[in-house]
Scaffold this motif. Structure first.
Motif, PDB file in Angstrom:
ATOM      1  N   SER A 131      -2.163  -5.813   3.433  1.00 16.47           N
ATOM      2  CA  SER A 131      -1.158  -4.933   2.781  1.00 16.47           C
ATOM      3  C   SER A 131      -0.381  -4.765   1.990  1.00 16.47           C
ATOM      4  O   SER A 131       0.413  -3.958   1.265  1.00 16.47           O
ATOM      5  CB  SER A 131      -0.792  -3.917   4.326  1.00 16.47           C
ATOM      6  N   GLU A 143       3.596  -8.655   7.780  1.00 17.74           N
ATOM      7  CA  GLU A 143       2.890  -7.541   8.572  1.00 17.74           C
ATOM      8  C   GLU A 143       1.401  -7.926   8.339  1.00 17.74           C
ATOM      9  O   GLU A 143       0.527  -8.009   9.256  1.00 17.74           O
ATOM     10  CB  GLU A 143       3.043  -6.210   7.753  1.00 17.74           C
ATOM     11  N   SER A 193       4.230   6.807   6.976  1.00 17.62           N
ATOM     12  CA  SER A 193       3.099   6.355   7.580  1.00 17.62           C
ATOM     13  C   SER A 193       2.323   7.619   8.214  1.00 17.62           C
ATOM     14  O   SER A 193       2.700   8.698   8.098  1.00 17.62           O
ATOM     15  CB  SER A 193       3.300   5.355   8.695  1.00 17.62           C
ATOM     16  N   GLY A 222       8.219  -4.590   9.033  1.00 18.89           N
ATOM     17  CA  GLY A 222       7.286  -3.197   8.927  1.00 18.89           C
ATOM     18  C   GLY A 222       6.464  -2.830   9.990  1.00 18.89           C
ATOM     19  O   GLY A 222       5.738  -1.825  10.066  1.00 18.89           O
ATOM     20  N   HIS A 257       0.630  -1.192  -0.109  1.00 15.51           N
ATOM     21  CA  HIS A 257       0.126  -0.082   0.092  1.00 15.51           C
ATOM     22  C   HIS A 257       0.797   1.243   0.008  1.00 15.51           C
ATOM     23  O   HIS A 257       0.189   2.443  -0.253  1.00 15.51           O
ATOM     24  CB  HIS A 257      -1.010  -0.033   1.334  1.00 15.51           C
ATOM     25  N   LYS A 258       2.025   1.405   0.525  1.00 15.31           N
ATOM     26  CA  LYS A 258       2.755   2.438   0.588  1.00 15.31           C
ATOM     27  C   LYS A 258       3.288   3.349  -0.775  1.00 15.31           C
ATOM     28  O   LYS A 258       3.160   4.351  -0.435  1.00 15.31           O
ATOM     29  CB  LYS A 258       4.452   1.931   1.069  1.00 15.31           C
ATOM     30  N   GLY A 282       1.383  -0.715  11.934  1.00 16.55           N
ATOM     31  CA  GLY A 282       2.603  -0.725  12.485  1.00 16.55           C
ATOM     32  C   GLY A 282       2.586   0.980  12.964  1.00 16.55           C
ATOM     33  O   GLY A 282       2.477   1.106  13.930  1.00 16.55           O
ATOM     34  N   GLY A 283       2.999   1.768  11.878  1.00 13.50           N
ATOM     35  CA  GLY A 283       2.415   3.236  12.181  1.00 13.50           C
ATOM     36  C   GLY A 283       0.978   3.524  11.861  1.00 13.50           C
ATOM     37  O   GLY A 283       0.488   4.396  12.997  1.00 13.50           O
ATOM     38  N   GLY A 284       0.510   2.715  11.124  1.00 14.14           N
ATOM     39  CA  GLY A 284      -1.094   2.735  11.106  1.00 14.14           C
ATOM     40  C   GLY A 284      -1.434   3.295   9.780  1.00 14.14           C
ATOM     41  O   GLY A 284      -2.761   3.500   9.619  1.00 14.14           O
ATOM     42  N   SER A 285      -0.715   3.412   8.684  1.00 15.48           N
ATOM     43  CA  SER A 285      -1.428   3.985   7.480  1.00 15.48           C
ATOM     44  C   SER A 285      -2.234   2.962   6.606  1.00 15.48           C
ATOM     45  O   SER A 285      -3.209   3.545   6.171  1.00 15.48           O
ATOM     46  CB  SER A 285      -0.252   4.462   6.681  1.00 15.48           C
ATOM     47  N   ASN A 286      -1.905   1.821   6.505  1.00 19.97           N
ATOM     48  CA  ASN A 286      -2.532   0.719   5.899  1.00 19.97           C
ATOM     49  C   ASN A 286      -4.093   0.756   6.475  1.00 19.97           C
ATOM     50  O   ASN A 286      -5.282   0.744   5.876  1.00 19.97           O
ATOM     51  CB  ASN A 286      -2.007  -0.529   5.383  1.00 19.97           C
TER      52      ASN A 286
HETATM   53  C1  LIG Z   1       5.112  -0.641   6.078  1.00 19.69           C
HETATM   54  C2  LIG Z   1       4.197  -1.773   6.060  1.00 19.69           C
HETATM   55  C3  LIG Z   1       3.201  -2.000   6.858  1.00 19.69           C
HETATM   56  C4  LIG Z   1       3.117  -1.300   8.162  1.00 19.69           C
HETATM   57  O1  LIG Z   1       2.819   0.165   7.921  1.00 19.69           O
HETATM   58  P1  LIG Z   1       1.560   0.931   8.510  1.00 19.69           P
HETATM   59  O2  LIG Z   1       1.832   2.361   8.420  1.00 19.69           O
HETATM   60  O3  LIG Z   1       0.959   0.414   9.614  1.00 19.69           O
HETATM   61  O4  LIG Z   1       0.435   0.240   7.135  1.00 19.69           O
HETATM   62  C5  LIG Z   1       2.252  -2.957   6.704  1.00 19.69           C
HETATM   63  N1  LIG Z   1       2.288  -3.780   5.902  1.00 19.69           N
HETATM   64  C6  LIG Z   1       3.124  -3.658   4.956  1.00 19.69           C
HETATM   65  C7  LIG Z   1       3.217  -4.683   3.848  1.00 19.69           C
HETATM   66  C8  LIG Z   1       4.357  -2.703   4.930  1.00 19.69           C
HETATM   67  O5  LIG Z   1       5.217  -2.736   3.984  1.00 19.69           O
END
Ligand SMILES: *Cc1c(COP(=O)(O)O)cnc(C)c1O
Length: 400
Positions: free
Chosen positions: A379, A353, A193, A306, A89-90, A235-239
């Motif tokens: 993700s 992750e 993130s 991640g 998703h990044k 993780g940081g929480g973006s997805n």
């Molecule tokens: C970086 C990553 C995450 C964790 O980051 P979030 O900001 O929490 O989404 C999760 N899944 C994948 C595949 C990643 O590369």
């Protein structure tokens, strides 16, 4: 409507801007440019077209019929962020920030990266849009993530190993901040993130919200209703914010964030900031983090690079305290088991992750009947984790 932070960048008691004086003007400039871009349909048109033609969106909403086992009755869907260009998703976010950087007349991109995934996503858009990229990375991470370092270099980025401190993400972030402060005129700092000082947590969420918007529309179109439960790793929480955001007002849709418990919440070897942390300030904003009684950031542990981050985005802290979302944690072993189930039963190698979200889906489905409709945000893909999984399996076979 997704939640708006207040004028000072707070989601309830969380967020804000805890940065040195020199960066306040830069963040003000960024916020003004972001507001103008977000109000401009031409900006979103270019963003959407890039996601369509370069990233490959919309991603599928896939009915995973075998993951839960043959006797399972609960319908389960995977949102396939693993099929995006670069495998996660990044890229949704780095496309958005690169377009904003161009709009602001910035000539270079700066990023920090831990596992290297955000560095690769930034190097990718740098190459695509013709912007030089400098990636800051802890010296230890440069060693551990040699393949991603090489990929970034192939894409034309310069990787700077950071030798100070623990030689990991924390130190890379401090260095990237320092470099940004010294060259704010020409450089755009791309954060990976929903963390950092305002407006980053809000801005990154707006660029990841496409995940939830697609999921909502695909679910209504195909099933005539909304999901009962939406699950994402944190993780940081973006997805997670990306898929949660469009469902915030749908009170019947339960939102589940899955953190990395590591070896267990009480083991001391964990990365679950919401599950085992306390409130403090990290990387420019106020949220939950893993810290000692004296406020020192604690070294984290997770099988998944991640998710191995001591903090979490401020909006998640707000959703936890308000009760709108529920946060749970999954251990290394549970995530690994879910990885294998997904590979063997669905033909998909998930990122480690994402395997955390899958492991919790298994537990939740066991409590839900056939009337539920569970969506898991997949993700990313697991190719990046294969060498690590192979080593783990060889070690456990040797021990047997
Ligand atoms: C970086 C990553 C995450 C964790 O980051 P979030 O900001 O929490 O989404 C999760 N899944 C994948 C595949 C990643 O590369």
């Amino acid at each position: 409507m997704p939640i708006e932070p207040n004028a000072r960048g707070y989601f309830g008691a969380f967020g804000g801007r805890f940065v040195p004086e020199v960066l306040v003007a830069a963040l003000d400039e960024l916020e003004a440019a972001m507001r103008a871009a977000f109000a401009d349909p031409a900006f979103w048109r270019e963003y959407r077209e890039t996601l369509r033609d370069f990233v490959g969106r919309p991603s599928a909403l896939y009915p995973a019929r075998r993951f839960l086992g043959d006797a399972a009755e609960t319908p389960l869907l995977f949102k396939r962020e693993d099929t995006n260009h670069t495998g996660a998703h990044k890229i949704n976010n780095t496309v958005g920030q690169a377009l904003l950087a161009i709009r602001m007349g910035k000539r270079r991109l700066i990023a920090e990266t831990g596992a290297g995934q955000h560095g690769v996503a930034t190097a990718t858009v740098g190459a695509k849009f013709g912007l030089p990229v400098d990636v800051y990375m802890g010296a230890l991470d440069v060693e551990r993530q040699a393949l991603n370092v090489y990929i970034m270099q192939l894409l034309g980025a310069t990787v700077h190993p950071v030798a100070g401190g623990t030689k990991t993400l924390k130190d890379a972030t401090n260095e990237a901040f320092r470099v940004w402060a010294a060259q704010v005129e020409e450089s755009f700092y791309v954060i990976g993130s929903v963390v950092g000082a305002h407006p980053y947590p809000f801005m990154v969420r707006e660029f990841q919200k496409v995940i939830g918007e697609e999921t909502r529309a695909q679910c209504l179109e195909r099933y005539g209703r909304l999901p009962t439960d939406v699950i994402a790793c944190v993780g940081g929480g973006s997805n997670a914010m990306g898929i949660f955001s469009p469902f915030i007002d749908d009170a019947d849709v339960r939102l589940w964030g899955v953190e990395a418990a590591g070896e267990g919440l009480a083991s001391g070897k964990t990365a679950a900031a919401l599950g085992a942390g306390s409130v403090g300030v990290l990387h420019g904003s106020r949220s939950y983090l893993l810290q000692s009684d004296r406020g020192q950031v604690i070294e984290t542990h997770s099988i998944s690079a991640g998710l191995d981050y001591p903090g979490v985005g401020p909006e998640h802290a707000f959703l936890k305290d308000s009760g709108r979302a529920t946060y749970v944690a999954v251990t290394d072993d549970e995530a690994l088991a879910a990885f294998h189930d997904c590979a063997r039963r669905e033909g998909i190698l998930p990122a480690l992750e994402s395997a955390h979200a899958l492991a919790f889906a298994k537990k939740l489905a066991a409590e839900r009947g056939p009337d539920a409709l569970i969506v898991v945000n997949l993700s990313g893909r697991g190719d990046k984790d294969i060498a690590q999984i192979r080593a783990l399996r060889e070690r456990s076979e040797a021990a047997r």
